[in-house]
Design a protein around this motif. Sequence first.
Motif, short mmCIF file in Angstrom:
data_model
loop_
_atom_site.label_atom_id
_atom_site.label_comp_id
_atom_site.label_asym_id
_atom_site.label_seq_id
_atom_site.Cartn_x
_atom_site.Cartn_y
_atom_site.Cartn_z
N LEU A 1 -116.35 -40.90 -17.11
CA LEU A 1 -115.49 -40.81 -15.93
C LEU A 1 -114.16 -41.50 -16.25
N ARG A 2 -113.08 -40.81 -15.97
CA ARG A 2 -111.74 -41.38 -16.17
C ARG A 2 -110.98 -41.29 -14.85
N SER A 3 -110.45 -42.42 -14.41
CA SER A 3 -109.69 -42.48 -13.19
C SER A 3 -108.62 -43.55 -13.38
N GLU A 4 -108.12 -44.08 -12.28
CA GLU A 4 -107.15 -45.17 -12.35
C GLU A 4 -107.36 -46.08 -11.15
N LEU A 5 -106.81 -47.26 -11.24
CA LEU A 5 -106.92 -48.21 -10.14
C LEU A 5 -105.79 -47.98 -9.14
N VAL A 6 -106.11 -48.19 -7.87
CA VAL A 6 -105.12 -48.07 -6.80
C VAL A 6 -105.18 -49.35 -5.98
N ALA A 7 -104.13 -49.61 -5.23
CA ALA A 7 -104.09 -50.79 -4.36
C ALA A 7 -104.89 -50.50 -3.09
N ALA A 8 -105.77 -51.42 -2.73
CA ALA A 8 -106.51 -51.33 -1.47
C ALA A 8 -105.92 -52.35 -0.50
N LEU A 9 -105.48 -51.86 0.66
CA LEU A 9 -104.80 -52.72 1.64
C LEU A 9 -105.47 -52.59 3.00
N PRO A 10 -105.55 -53.68 3.76
CA PRO A 10 -106.03 -53.55 5.15
C PRO A 10 -105.11 -52.59 5.90
N GLU A 11 -105.66 -51.77 6.78
CA GLU A 11 -104.84 -50.74 7.43
C GLU A 11 -103.73 -51.32 8.29
N ARG A 12 -103.85 -52.57 8.72
CA ARG A 12 -102.80 -53.19 9.53
C ARG A 12 -101.74 -53.90 8.69
N HIS A 13 -101.91 -53.87 7.40
CA HIS A 13 -100.95 -54.53 6.51
C HIS A 13 -99.62 -53.78 6.55
N ALA A 14 -98.53 -54.53 6.43
CA ALA A 14 -97.20 -53.91 6.47
C ALA A 14 -97.02 -52.89 5.36
N ALA B 1 -111.20 -54.47 3.96
CA ALA B 1 -111.28 -53.90 5.32
C ALA B 1 -111.32 -55.00 6.37
N ALA B 2 -111.90 -56.14 6.01
CA ALA B 2 -111.99 -57.26 6.94
C ALA B 2 -110.67 -58.04 7.03
N GLY B 3 -109.67 -57.63 6.24
CA GLY B 3 -108.37 -58.26 6.30
C GLY B 3 -108.27 -59.55 5.49
N LEU B 4 -109.17 -59.76 4.53
CA LEU B 4 -109.18 -61.01 3.78
C LEU B 4 -108.27 -60.99 2.56
N GLY B 5 -107.70 -59.84 2.24
CA GLY B 5 -106.81 -59.79 1.10
C GLY B 5 -106.60 -58.37 0.61
N VAL B 6 -105.96 -58.26 -0.56
CA VAL B 6 -105.69 -56.96 -1.20
C VAL B 6 -106.45 -56.93 -2.53
N ALA B 7 -106.53 -55.75 -3.12
CA ALA B 7 -107.27 -55.62 -4.37
C ALA B 7 -106.83 -54.36 -5.10
N LEU B 8 -107.16 -54.30 -6.37
CA LEU B 8 -107.06 -53.06 -7.14
C LEU B 8 -108.47 -52.53 -7.33
N VAL B 9 -108.69 -51.29 -6.92
CA VAL B 9 -110.03 -50.69 -6.99
C VAL B 9 -109.90 -49.27 -7.54
N PRO B 10 -110.98 -48.68 -8.02
CA PRO B 10 -110.92 -47.31 -8.53
C PRO B 10 -110.44 -46.33 -7.46
N ALA B 11 -109.65 -45.36 -7.88
CA ALA B 11 -109.14 -44.34 -6.96
C ALA B 11 -110.27 -43.54 -6.32
N LEU B 12 -111.46 -43.60 -6.90
CA LEU B 12 -112.61 -42.89 -6.33
C LEU B 12 -112.88 -43.29 -4.89
N PHE B 13 -112.52 -44.51 -4.53
CA PHE B 13 -112.80 -44.99 -3.18
C PHE B 13 -111.94 -44.29 -2.13
#
Length: 301
Positions: free
Chosen positions: A165-178, A240-252
Amino acid sequence: MLSLRQLQQFLAVADSMSFRQAADRLNMAQPPLTAAIRQMEEQLGVRLLERTNRITGLTAAGQVLRDEARRTIAQAERTIALTRRAGAGLTGSLRIGFVATAVRHIVPTLIANFRDTHPDVALELMEAPSARQVAALLDDRLDLGIVALPLPTGAEREIATRTVLRSELVAALPERHALAREPTAPLALAALAHEPWILFPANEGPGLHDRIVGACAAAGFAPEVAQRAVQMETIVGLVAAGLGVALVPALFKTTGWSSVVFRAIDGTPVPYEVALAWRRNDGSAALAALLASYAARNPGE
């Protein structure tokens, strides 16, 4: 002790009650067959056949030998068949580890396809981070791992891999984040320099951890880690709980997290790769069969 060949010769005679017919069935001349039966009688010290100038029946000893010979030959044939099946990887067991991100995209087809063709191979599955899988492979506590690349430094000397499997990481942000207001626009990684980060411990996946930290360093900052979690699914949940940001696989992006926004990273992508991993010196026929099964169904990888 009587050999299987002797038992087969006696059964041919006992079943046909004729030396000539038995010899034809065994593709041999009659005199050697007659001599072989006499030799068996001498070896056992009993008469096996009632005969005058022809065979008229079996003695009590002959009846016992006939029944036991049938069982012995059947068991020998079963032993040979099972041995050949084991050599072809059709029996046995496999201990398989996997990272959580492989559950949706790799594990179902890998396992289902193999079980269709190898139903007698017992499979023991274990979810674990990549580093734990690598350690288990090296200690012979695991036969196959489904791990996030790259492997820990030096592990490739003893562990072979095949990227599945080949993908890339994307930024995961809480939906209320600016920064979540423009979900379709690429995001400069430097924009997350002063955000609280959620990251897995370096010892659980050192290769991928180094990629994430390295990408941040290339953007001019070191991530300020506020929370740590082992599995990517948990990391996304903490985002999702608003505790921070992350880099996660684009699969999410396709997994339906309604309270998380995923944004592509602007510039050079940060790769995310998942691979099958196994010991280079593993001679398991079942493992070879699983790898061959996957390669046959995915020839382009």
